[in-house]
Each structure stands twice: as C-alpha cells, then as structure tokens.
Design a protein around this motif. Structure first.
Motif, PDB file in Angstrom:
ATOM      1  N   ASP A  52       0.846  -1.186   0.000  1.00 37.35           N
ATOM      2  CA  ASP A  52       0.000   0.000   0.000  1.00 37.35           C
ATOM      3  C   ASP A  52       0.894   1.253   0.000  1.00 37.35           C
ATOM      4  N   PRO A  53       0.583   2.256  -0.841  1.00 40.01           N
ATOM      5  CA  PRO A  53       1.470   3.428  -0.952  1.00 40.01           C
ATOM      6  C   PRO A  53       1.650   4.200   0.356  1.00 40.01           C
ATOM      7  N   GLU A  54       0.576   4.367   1.138  1.00 38.42           N
ATOM      8  CA  GLU A  54       0.711   5.085   2.404  1.00 38.42           C
ATOM      9  C   GLU A  54       1.623   4.336   3.372  1.00 38.42           C
TER      10      GLU A  54
ATOM     11  N   LEU B 131       3.371  11.138  -2.201  1.00 37.87           N
ATOM     12  CA  LEU B 131       2.317  10.143  -2.418  1.00 37.87           C
ATOM     13  C   LEU B 131       2.058   9.893  -3.901  1.00 37.87           C
ATOM     14  N   GLU B 132       1.940  10.964  -4.671  1.00 37.52           N
ATOM     15  CA  GLU B 132       1.632  10.807  -6.091  1.00 37.52           C
ATOM     16  C   GLU B 132       2.737  10.036  -6.811  1.00 37.52           C
TER      17      GLU B 132
ATOM     18  N   GLN C 281       2.666   6.331  -5.726  1.00 35.56           N
ATOM     19  CA  GLN C 281       1.578   5.616  -6.402  1.00 35.56           C
ATOM     20  C   GLN C 281       1.953   5.287  -7.839  1.00 35.56           C
ATOM     21  N   GLU C 282       2.553   6.264  -8.523  1.00 32.59           N
ATOM     22  CA  GLU C 282       2.992   6.037  -9.902  1.00 32.59           C
ATOM     23  C   GLU C 282       4.058   4.945  -9.958  1.00 32.59           C
TER      24      GLU C 282
ATOM     25  N   ARG D 121       2.408   1.538  -9.456  1.00 28.81           N
ATOM     26  CA  ARG D 121       1.636   1.147 -10.648  1.00 28.81           C
ATOM     27  C   ARG D 121       2.578   0.678 -11.751  1.00 28.81           C
TER      28      ARG D 121
END
Length: 275
Positions: free
Chosen positions: A199-201, A232-233, A236-237, A240
């Motif tokens: 999970d990113p967080e 965070l952004e 997430q990238e 992905r």
C-alpha cells in the motif's frame, strides 16, 4: 479491561527456538494478558536444571518444557510439583503420537533437529547466495537462484530472502526503479520471479522511518529528487509502474501490506511449490 501479568518459563535442552515459537503462537491468542518470557536454554544436566528451578522459585510462573531426556524431565516434573507451579511438556504428546504411528521408539536425542546434515549445509549455501545477490548484486548468475524477488525499494525483499534462505532456498532480489532498465538476465530466467508490492501510504511511512534513521538530526525530511521517497503521487505512480512490469512478464505479485515476513514467505512457497 485490566491486563493480567504472568511469567512463563521456557526450559529447553537446545536453542529454545521451537519452544519459543510455540509459546509466542499461543500467547498471541491472549491479548489481555502480559506474558513475560524467561528462557532457559541448553539445559542438559541436573546441575543446570537445579539452577533453573531456583530461579523459578524466585519468579513463580508456569513452565513449558521441551526436554527429551527422561531423567531430566522427571526431575523437572518433581521440581515443579514441589514449587506448586504448572508444567507442560510440549513434545511429550507429539512424541507419543509418532511412536504409536511409526512403531519406533524415540531416540530422545537433545537438539535432534540441529544436525549438520545435507539440509544444514544447503541452508548455509542459501545464506551465502542471498548475501551475494542482495539488492541487485551479481546479476550475471541469476540462473543459479531458486527464485528471484522483484519490487520497489522498501517492500521487504531482503528480509524475505533471508527468511527463505533459512529454509534452504537460494533467493536473489532485484530492485525495480522507474527510469532504470532491470538487468536483461532477469527476463530470461527459468526459475520463478515474484513481485512484491505494498500500500502506498504504508510504503511512505516505512520510507520516512528509514530516512529518519539515516538522518537522525534532521527535523524535516524533504522528498529525495532521485528516490521519490515520500511523495504520495510519485509513490503511487512507482507502484503502478512496477505492477505493470510484473503483469507484462506474467510474474505473480504478492501484496505485503498486512503480511509478516513469515506470511509473505509462506505465500511465496505456495506459489513455487509444485501441487
């Protein structure tokens, strides 16, 4: 609810790892009790056992034992009865069960699981392999690996590889970094390649902790331009992108967010063991 507190004495004639694992697995089922463990390992003589019993008398509590020597176990039982503390022999029922099933009398050899046999040397070899192939090192001989773990930074690739090595499995790990092509040999392997994600967080929190350890005197941690540690952004990238890479190469992916190293390793073994 008020928490109970007890002292649990673990008495073993070997390293105590088996007994400790059993005790901790059981303790986890009693969240309202504070269990303080006292370990008494390598107890192989009556003199050593008498010393243990003296300590138990000073800090009374139940006893779990994995002694296999019948004479020592009898002394343990007599000592606990005298002190009026409960005793559980965690091996006795299992040994009796297997004796009945196999028709063979147990040897009662202390530390019988710790022998320098082929499996022992296989674990040592696996440990050396993990050390040499951690974090993308020595990628030219990845074909010698039993499996390879891939994933972005801080998804527990290294500790998982070390845990697997203790099971005799030669595991290499390769970091996946956006903008940097993974080593070409990774795409030619015959052994399983498994991706780890998170999970990113959770990943950001792990990376923050890591950065604070690296820079203990820094009050404010700025995102690293090349590592994109805590944005965070970007994280997430990054995740992905790593998932797409794994999907493109048909590599299974395990989410480690709420998994311990042991649980992650169990999932890996389930994926790689022929059914």
């Amino acid at each position: 609810m008020q928490q109970n507190t007890i002292t649990l004495h673990l008495v073993s004639e070997a390293t105590g790892q088996t007994l400790d694992a059993v005790a901790r697995a059981c303790i986890a089922q009693f969240p309202n009790t504070d269990v303080r463990l006292r370990h008494w390992n390598l107890i192989r003589s009556r003199l050593q056992l008498r010393r243990v019993l003296r300590h138990i008398a000073l800090d009374r509590g139940p006893v779990m034992s994995s002694l296999t020597d019948p004479a020592l176990q009898a002394d343990m039982e007599a000592g606990c009865a005298s002190l009026q503390v409960r005793l559980l022999d965690v091996l006795d029922n299992a040994v009796t069960f297997l004796t009945e099933e196999t028709g063979e009398t147990a040897t009662r050899h202390p530390g019988g699981q710790y022998i320098m046999d082929e499996n022992y040397y296989q674990r040592i070899e696996a440990m050396h392999y993990v050390l040499a192939h951690d974090d993308g090192q020595e990628t030219d001989d990845l074909n010698d690996a039993d499996l390879v773990l891939v994933g972005v930074s801080r998804v527990s690739k290294t500790p998982t590889c070390f845990y697997l090595a203790n099971r005799g499995i030669k595991a290499a790990n390769i970091p996946l970094v956006m903008g940097i092509e993974p080593p070409p040999d990774l795409f030619k392997l015959k052994c399983p390649v498994i991706g780890l994600t998170i999970d990113p967080e959770t990943l950001i929190e792990i990376r923050r902790t890591r950065l604070s350890q690296m820079m203990p005197n820094s009050r404010h941690i700025e995102p690293s331009a090349d590592y994109a540690y805590i944005d965070l952004e970007k994280v997430q990238e990054e995740l992905r992108w790593a998932r797409r890479l794994c999907r493109h190469h048909n590599w299974p992916v395990i989410d480690v967010t709420r998994r311990s190293i042991e649980e992650t390793s169990a999932s890996i073994l389930d994926l790689t063991t022929p059914q």
